[in-house]
Write an enzyme that holds these catalytic residues in place. Structure first.
Site, mmCIF file in Angstrom:
data_model
loop_
_atom_site.group_PDB
_atom_site.id
_atom_site.type_symbol
_atom_site.label_atom_id
_atom_site.label_comp_id
_atom_site.label_asym_id
_atom_site.label_seq_id
_atom_site.Cartn_x
_atom_site.Cartn_y
_atom_site.Cartn_z
ATOM 1 C CB SER A 107 -0.931 0.004 1.219
ATOM 2 O OG SER A 107 -0.180 -0.111 2.399
ATOM 3 C CG HIS A 161 -4.238 -2.360 -1.695
ATOM 4 N ND1 HIS A 161 -4.943 -1.208 -1.464
ATOM 5 C CD2 HIS A 161 -3.564 -2.620 -0.548
ATOM 6 C CE1 HIS A 161 -4.694 -0.781 -0.244
ATOM 7 N NE2 HIS A 161 -3.868 -1.624 0.334
ATOM 8 C CD GLU A 183 -7.496 0.430 -4.054
ATOM 9 O OE1 GLU A 183 -8.070 1.521 -4.134
ATOM 10 O OE2 GLU A 183 -6.488 0.250 -3.330
ATOM 11 C CG ASN A 232 -4.784 2.727 1.557
ATOM 12 O OD1 ASN A 232 -5.803 2.407 2.170
ATOM 13 N ND2 ASN A 232 -3.723 1.953 1.497
#
Ligand code: 3HC
Length: 500
Positions: free
Chosen positions: A112, A133, A145, A183
């Protein structure tokens, strides 16, 4: 699966539940058996809750083979790296994978905070390196993701997206940009919430209630920071700041201090909350005066609109006398607060600013939602307690907010929504995918664009304009795309406009 920490164990469980064999590795035997222990505990919990039978548990567990070293990864079709976010470790792992895996195996990273492109470039076959992700807790959150780089081969994206669907997840395809979608939107909002707590703008509990009872999110931002881990949150903020450079991405000093102190959240037993005891040391509300006696008579000052009328009727229904006469010696002067309009001028005009507070009801009054008790610089403790008691008497969840633009809910929400609009304006993603990412990755009941459409782009714009005018922070600057939607009264759900 390389790395069997919390995320790795969760991801391994997801694959094994979907019928896929997993070879599980970690840095040494101790780490590996700790990871397998996490996985076993999660499966046993599912059995206890009646979600799995003991036979299914045994089958799932039978698909997971702890492995001593990379040589056991020779036959895998996909390797997923979930190790600490340090480039030198990842470089070593991808070199080993290049050595042992067959040339058509796909190599995925759950990173990340490190660029997938940088990881790919360190591989001998960068075309097969991709980001996958997952979100915490991995068995629960449905988003993956799928991150491609300029080096990724086309077929790899399709294969990994199909695989994500096969394991019960929803893939959202994104390019390699810091924070991807979720994020990049979530962490600045969490960081801002911690700043509001550190600066004394709101209490820990009120900030979390503003998000849960006010916005309807599954967790408050401070509790979520503890779940993610303050060290992880800090490294993501640093990467975002490195990439975008704006003040919005500057980690709040308290985030760094708590992380440096090892108070990294749930996994350490203490972060913003303390988990050492029986449970999180939270309360439903930080307002000790929530049980304060409600006033007997209230002077209500409003704009003569529906908000005021509805409030007047609710107060009367609760058995409290309501007057509109400012000179009446009532117990409390209540200003029906509205976004973008400060409470103080109305309380000064009423002539009794010490006995005045604002009340901003979030959502529908009849549904027992959140109420912000807005205190001006002149509100007395007695008036604040009376306002809090009144809100509780009306069946609302009271929190405290200073008389600043956005109060507390708007402070948290508007900049977050503006970030989502800017991400769309930048061409990185679109409203549908951003909404999907936030709903499936972070459990939002409604995505940012659905929230904007529900409130009205014009309302969000007014809130941001007031905040920007008061603070001058670039994160509060209304994005032109939001202003366009507000001016033309077009909901984001209407899709892209001609010419875009
Ligand atoms: N592992 C496995 N399952 C878990 C779990 C865990 N750690 N935590 C909860 N669950 C399961 C429960 O067993 C339960 O399943 P069941 O219905 O089959 O019994 C279900 O999830 C719901 O759990 P609870 O009833 O205990 O709790 P809640 O309803 O309050 O939901 C939550 C918990 C799912 C964590 C919810 O609060 C939520 O969605 N929170 C938001 C989480 C979030 O935002 N995650 C993303 C963080 S960002 C990230 O991960 C990216 C990274 O790069 C930083």
């Amino acid at each position: 699966m390389i790395g069997l920490g919390t995320m790795g164990a969760g991801i391994a469980e997801v694959f094994a539940r979907a019928g896929i064999g997993v070879v599980a590795m970690d840095v040494d035997a101790t780490a590996l058996s700790r990871g397998i222990g996490t996985l076993d505990a999660s499966l046993s919990r599912a059995v206890t809750r009646g979600r799995l039978t003991a036979a299914e548990q045994a089958q799932i567990r039978g698909r997971i083979r702890p492995a001593a070293g990379f040589s056991e990864a020779a036959a895998v079709d996909l390797a997923v790296e979930v190790v600490p976010e340090r480039m030198e470790i990842k470089r070593e792992i991808f070199a080993e994978l290049d050595r042992v895996c067959s040339p058509d195996a796909i190599l995925a990273t759950n990173t990340s905070s490190i660029s997938v492109t940088a990881i790919a470039a360190a591989s001998k076959h960068p075309g097969r390196v991709i980001g996958m992700h997952f979100f915490n807790p991995a068995p629960v959150m449905r988003l993956v993701e799928v991150v491609s780089t300029v080096l990724t081969t086309d077929g790899v994206v399709a294969t990994v997206s199909d695989l994500a669907r096969h394991i019960g997840k929803t893939p959202v395809h994104v390019g390699d940009r810091a924070g991807f979608i979720a994020n990049a939107l979530l962490l600045p909002y969490l960081n801002h919430a911690l700043y509001l707590m550190a600066s004394g703008y709101g209490s820990r509990e009120d900030i979390d209630l503003a998000a849960t009872a006010g916005i309807g999110l599954p967790m408050g931002p401070l509790a979520l920071l503890d779940l993610i881990g303050l060290d992880t949150a800090l490294s993501i903020m640093e990467v975002l700041h490195g990439e975008f450079g704006l003040p919005r991405y500057n980690p709040t000093p308290l985030l760094r201090r708590l992380s440096d102190a090892g108070l990294t959240g749930r996994k350490a037993g203490r972060g913003i909350y303390d988990y050492a005891g029986a449970g999180k040391d939270d309360h439903q509300s930080g307002n000790e005066d929530a049980s304060a006696a409600a006033p007997k008579t209230v002077t209500l000052i409003g704009a003569g609109d529906d908000v005021e009328a509805e409030l007047a009727s609710a107060i009367a229904t609760a058995g409290i006398n309501v007057t509109r006469n400012a000179a009446h010696p009532s117990d409390l002067v209540l200003i029906a607060a509205e976004a973008g309009r400060p409470v103080l001028p109305a309380s000064l005009a009423a002539g009794r600013p010490q006995q005045s507070v604002g009340l901003k009801v979030i959502g529908k009054l009849a549904e027992g939602t959140l109420a912000e008790v807005v205190q001006t610089s002149l509100s007395s403790p007695g008036a604040i307690a009376a306002g809090t008691g009144l809100a509780a008497k009306l069946g609302l969840v009271p929190i405290h907010a200073p008389d600043r633009p956005g109060f507390l809910v708007g402070q948290l929400l508007y900049a977050h929504l503006a970030d989502a609009v800017r991400m769309c304006q930048d061409g990185y993603s679109n409203p549908t995918e951003i909404d999907t990412a936030m709903k499936l990755g972070c459990g939002y009941p409604r995505g940012p664009f659905e929230l904007i459409d529900a409130a009205g782009a014009a309302t969000v714009l007014t809130g941001l304009e007031a905040m920007y005018e008061a603070y001058g922070y670039p994160e509060f600057a209304p994005p032109p795309l939001l202003a366009e939607h507000a001016a033309a009264a077009i909901p984001f759900s209407a899709g892209p406009r001609p010419g875009r």
